[in-house]
Design a protein around this motif. Structure first.
Motif, PDB file in Angstrom:
ATOM      1  N   ILE A  42       0.820  -1.053  -0.015  1.00 38.52           N
ATOM      2  CA  ILE A  42      -0.083   0.198   0.509  1.00 38.52           C
ATOM      3  C   ILE A  42       1.083   0.942  -0.221  1.00 38.52           C
ATOM      4  O   ILE A  42       0.861   1.959  -0.857  1.00 38.52           O
ATOM      5  CB  ILE A  42      -1.398   0.218   1.186  1.00 38.52           C
ATOM      6  N   ILE A  43       2.100   1.890   0.901  1.00 43.63           N
ATOM      7  CA  ILE A  43       3.175   2.462   0.436  1.00 43.63           C
ATOM      8  C   ILE A  43       3.707   2.665  -0.308  1.00 43.63           C
ATOM      9  O   ILE A  43       3.307   3.818  -1.214  1.00 43.63           O
ATOM     10  CB  ILE A  43       4.180   2.304   1.964  1.00 43.63           C
ATOM     11  N   LYS A  44       4.059   1.650  -1.663  1.00 48.01           N
ATOM     12  CA  LYS A  44       4.896   1.901  -2.409  1.00 48.01           C
ATOM     13  C   LYS A  44       3.204   1.878  -3.342  1.00 48.01           C
ATOM     14  O   LYS A  44       3.657   3.439  -4.348  1.00 48.01           O
ATOM     15  CB  LYS A  44       5.100   0.477  -2.646  1.00 48.01           C
ATOM     16  N   TYR A  45       2.155   2.049  -3.669  1.00 48.23           N
ATOM     17  CA  TYR A  45       1.538   1.924  -4.259  1.00 48.23           C
ATOM     18  C   TYR A  45       1.391   3.614  -4.194  1.00 48.23           C
ATOM     19  O   TYR A  45       0.914   4.585  -4.381  1.00 48.23           O
ATOM     20  CB  TYR A  45      -0.235   1.241  -4.063  1.00 48.23           C
ATOM     21  N   GLN A  46       1.017   3.942  -2.447  1.00 49.94           N
ATOM     22  CA  GLN A  46       0.665   5.553  -2.511  1.00 49.94           C
ATOM     23  C   GLN A  46       1.416   6.015  -2.442  1.00 49.94           C
ATOM     24  O   GLN A  46       1.558   7.388  -2.901  1.00 49.94           O
ATOM     25  CB  GLN A  46       0.565   5.574  -0.770  1.00 49.94           C
ATOM     26  N   GLU A  47       2.898   6.069  -2.943  1.00 48.54           N
ATOM     27  CA  GLU A  47       4.263   7.017  -3.334  1.00 48.54           C
ATOM     28  C   GLU A  47       3.724   7.285  -4.707  1.00 48.54           C
ATOM     29  O   GLU A  47       4.110   8.446  -4.974  1.00 48.54           O
ATOM     30  CB  GLU A  47       5.057   6.267  -2.948  1.00 48.54           C
ATOM     31  N   GLU A  48       3.395   5.895  -5.494  1.00 46.06           N
ATOM     32  CA  GLU A  48       3.323   6.227  -6.779  1.00 46.06           C
ATOM     33  C   GLU A  48       1.819   7.041  -7.710  1.00 46.06           C
ATOM     34  O   GLU A  48       2.289   8.199  -8.366  1.00 46.06           O
ATOM     35  CB  GLU A  48       2.676   4.948  -7.292  1.00 46.06           C
ATOM     36  N   LEU A  49       1.122   6.983  -6.644  1.00 47.98           N
ATOM     37  CA  LEU A  49      -0.104   7.725  -6.407  1.00 47.98           C
ATOM     38  C   LEU A  49       0.769   9.079  -6.426  1.00 47.98           C
ATOM     39  O   LEU A  49      -0.121  10.472  -7.398  1.00 47.98           O
ATOM     40  CB  LEU A  49      -1.342   7.499  -6.041  1.00 47.98           C
ATOM     41  N   ASN A  50       1.235   9.412  -5.746  1.00 46.66           N
ATOM     42  CA  ASN A  50       1.931  11.304  -4.688  1.00 46.66           C
ATOM     43  C   ASN A  50       2.291  11.005  -6.283  1.00 46.66           C
ATOM     44  O   ASN A  50       2.057  13.200  -6.454  1.00 46.66           O
ATOM     45  CB  ASN A  50       1.789  11.053  -3.854  1.00 46.66           C
ATOM     46  N   ARG A  51       3.081  10.646  -6.774  1.00 48.00           N
ATOM     47  CA  ARG A  51       4.236  11.128  -7.726  1.00 48.00           C
ATOM     48  C   ARG A  51       3.274  12.134  -9.199  1.00 48.00           C
ATOM     49  O   ARG A  51       3.727  12.330  -9.961  1.00 48.00           O
ATOM     50  CB  ARG A  51       5.384   9.766  -8.178  1.00 48.00           C
ATOM     51  N   ILE A  52       2.538  10.564  -9.617  1.00 48.18           N
ATOM     52  CA  ILE A  52       1.503  10.577 -10.348  1.00 48.18           C
ATOM     53  C   ILE A  52       0.839  12.645 -10.084  1.00 48.18           C
ATOM     54  O   ILE A  52       0.076  12.687 -11.200  1.00 48.18           O
ATOM     55  CB  ILE A  52       0.132  10.105 -10.889  1.00 48.18           C
ATOM     56  N   LYS A  53       0.236  12.483  -9.147  1.00 49.86           N
ATOM     57  CA  LYS A  53      -0.520  13.778  -9.312  1.00 49.86           C
ATOM     58  C   LYS A  53      -0.072  15.020  -9.303  1.00 49.86           C
ATOM     59  O   LYS A  53      -0.492  16.070  -8.999  1.00 49.86           O
ATOM     60  CB  LYS A  53      -1.336  13.561  -7.020  1.00 49.86           C
ATOM     61  N   LYS A  54       1.392  15.112  -8.582  1.00 53.82           N
ATOM     62  CA  LYS A  54       2.684  16.137  -8.315  1.00 53.82           C
ATOM     63  C   LYS A  54       2.356  16.315  -9.836  1.00 53.82           C
ATOM     64  O   LYS A  54       2.385  17.334 -10.254  1.00 53.82           O
ATOM     65  CB  LYS A  54       3.474  15.236  -8.523  1.00 53.82           C
ATOM     66  N   MET A  55       1.402  14.920 -11.709  1.00 55.27           N
ATOM     67  CA  MET A  55       2.338  15.554 -12.034  1.00 55.27           C
ATOM     68  C   MET A  55       1.045  16.887 -12.862  1.00 55.27           C
ATOM     69  O   MET A  55       1.050  17.382 -14.454  1.00 55.27           O
ATOM     70  CB  MET A  55       1.906  14.637 -13.215  1.00 55.27           C
ATOM     71  N   PHE A  56       0.125  16.340 -11.995  1.00 54.95           N
ATOM     72  CA  PHE A  56      -1.257  17.313 -12.673  1.00 54.95           C
ATOM     73  C   PHE A  56      -2.011  18.360 -12.190  1.00 54.95           C
ATOM     74  O   PHE A  56      -1.491  18.662 -10.636  1.00 54.95           O
ATOM     75  CB  PHE A  56      -2.220  15.958 -12.504  1.00 54.95           C
ATOM     76  N   PRO A  57      -2.848  19.546 -12.177  1.00 58.17           N
ATOM     77  CA  PRO A  57      -3.215  20.342 -11.587  1.00 58.17           C
ATOM     78  C   PRO A  57      -3.771  19.621 -10.166  1.00 58.17           C
ATOM     79  O   PRO A  57      -4.152  18.924 -10.603  1.00 58.17           O
ATOM     80  CB  PRO A  57      -4.383  21.535 -12.706  1.00 58.17           C
ATOM     81  N   ASP A  58      -3.874  20.869  -9.371  1.00 61.85           N
ATOM     82  CA  ASP A  58      -3.953  20.199  -8.102  1.00 61.85           C
ATOM     83  C   ASP A  58      -5.971  20.010  -7.965  1.00 61.85           C
ATOM     84  O   ASP A  58      -6.653  20.800  -9.030  1.00 61.85           O
ATOM     85  CB  ASP A  58      -4.089  21.777  -6.812  1.00 61.85           C
ATOM     86  N   ASN A  59      -5.827  18.997  -7.493  1.00 64.27           N
ATOM     87  CA  ASN A  59      -7.669  18.723  -7.367  1.00 64.27           C
ATOM     88  C   ASN A  59      -8.153  18.410  -8.153  1.00 64.27           C
ATOM     89  O   ASN A  59      -8.947  17.692  -8.292  1.00 64.27           O
ATOM     90  CB  ASN A  59      -8.367  19.724  -7.203  1.00 64.27           C
ATOM     91  N   PHE A  60      -6.935  17.267  -9.656  1.00 60.97           N
ATOM     92  CA  PHE A  60      -7.542  16.658 -10.644  1.00 60.97           C
ATOM     93  C   PHE A  60      -8.626  15.589 -10.403  1.00 60.97           C
ATOM     94  O   PHE A  60      -8.672  15.047 -11.152  1.00 60.97           O
ATOM     95  CB  PHE A  60      -5.810  16.817 -11.433  1.00 60.97           C
ATOM     96  N   PHE A  61      -7.764  14.633  -9.531  1.00 61.90           N
ATOM     97  CA  PHE A  61      -8.436  13.402  -8.980  1.00 61.90           C
ATOM     98  C   PHE A  61      -9.288  13.205  -8.154  1.00 61.90           C
ATOM     99  O   PHE A  61      -9.692  12.363  -7.954  1.00 61.90           O
ATOM    100  CB  PHE A  61      -6.856  12.475  -8.777  1.00 61.90           C
ATOM    101  N   GLU A  62      -9.964  14.905  -7.625  1.00 64.08           N
ATOM    102  CA  GLU A  62     -10.410  14.127  -6.540  1.00 64.08           C
ATOM    103  C   GLU A  62     -12.374  13.663  -6.694  1.00 64.08           C
ATOM    104  O   GLU A  62     -12.699  14.003  -6.121  1.00 64.08           O
ATOM    105  CB  GLU A  62     -10.452  16.111  -5.294  1.00 64.08           C
ATOM    106  N   ASN A  63     -12.240  14.005  -8.442  1.00 65.22           N
ATOM    107  CA  ASN A  63     -13.435  13.040  -8.965  1.00 65.22           C
ATOM    108  C   ASN A  63     -14.050  11.969  -8.541  1.00 65.22           C
ATOM    109  O   ASN A  63     -13.078  11.432  -9.214  1.00 65.22           O
ATOM    110  CB  ASN A  63     -14.034  13.859  -9.610  1.00 65.22           C
TER     111      ASN A  63
END
Length: 63
Positions: A42-63
């Protein structure tokens, strides 16, 4: 206009897939005594999610 990463569709799919995998692992965790291995995944997957999120505008994936 909001600027999206070059490989936007692939990252979007990856984000959804990883999010679903985390949810699945969290459900598995409920039925297991030793959750160490699941927690590390879960920690590894969460780190990858965070990396992807940083590439996008804020709140892009919040829906």
């Amino acid at each position: 206009m909001v600027e999206l990463p070059e490989k936007f569709p692939e990252y979007s799919i990856m984000y959804r897939t990883i999010s679903n995998q985390i949810k699945s692992l969290q459900k598995q965790k409920e039925n297991v005594q030793d959750t160490t291995e699941i927690d590390s995944k879960i920690i590894k997957y969460q780190e990858e999610l965070n990396r992807i999120k940083k590439m996008f505008p804020d709140n892009f994936f919040e829906n």
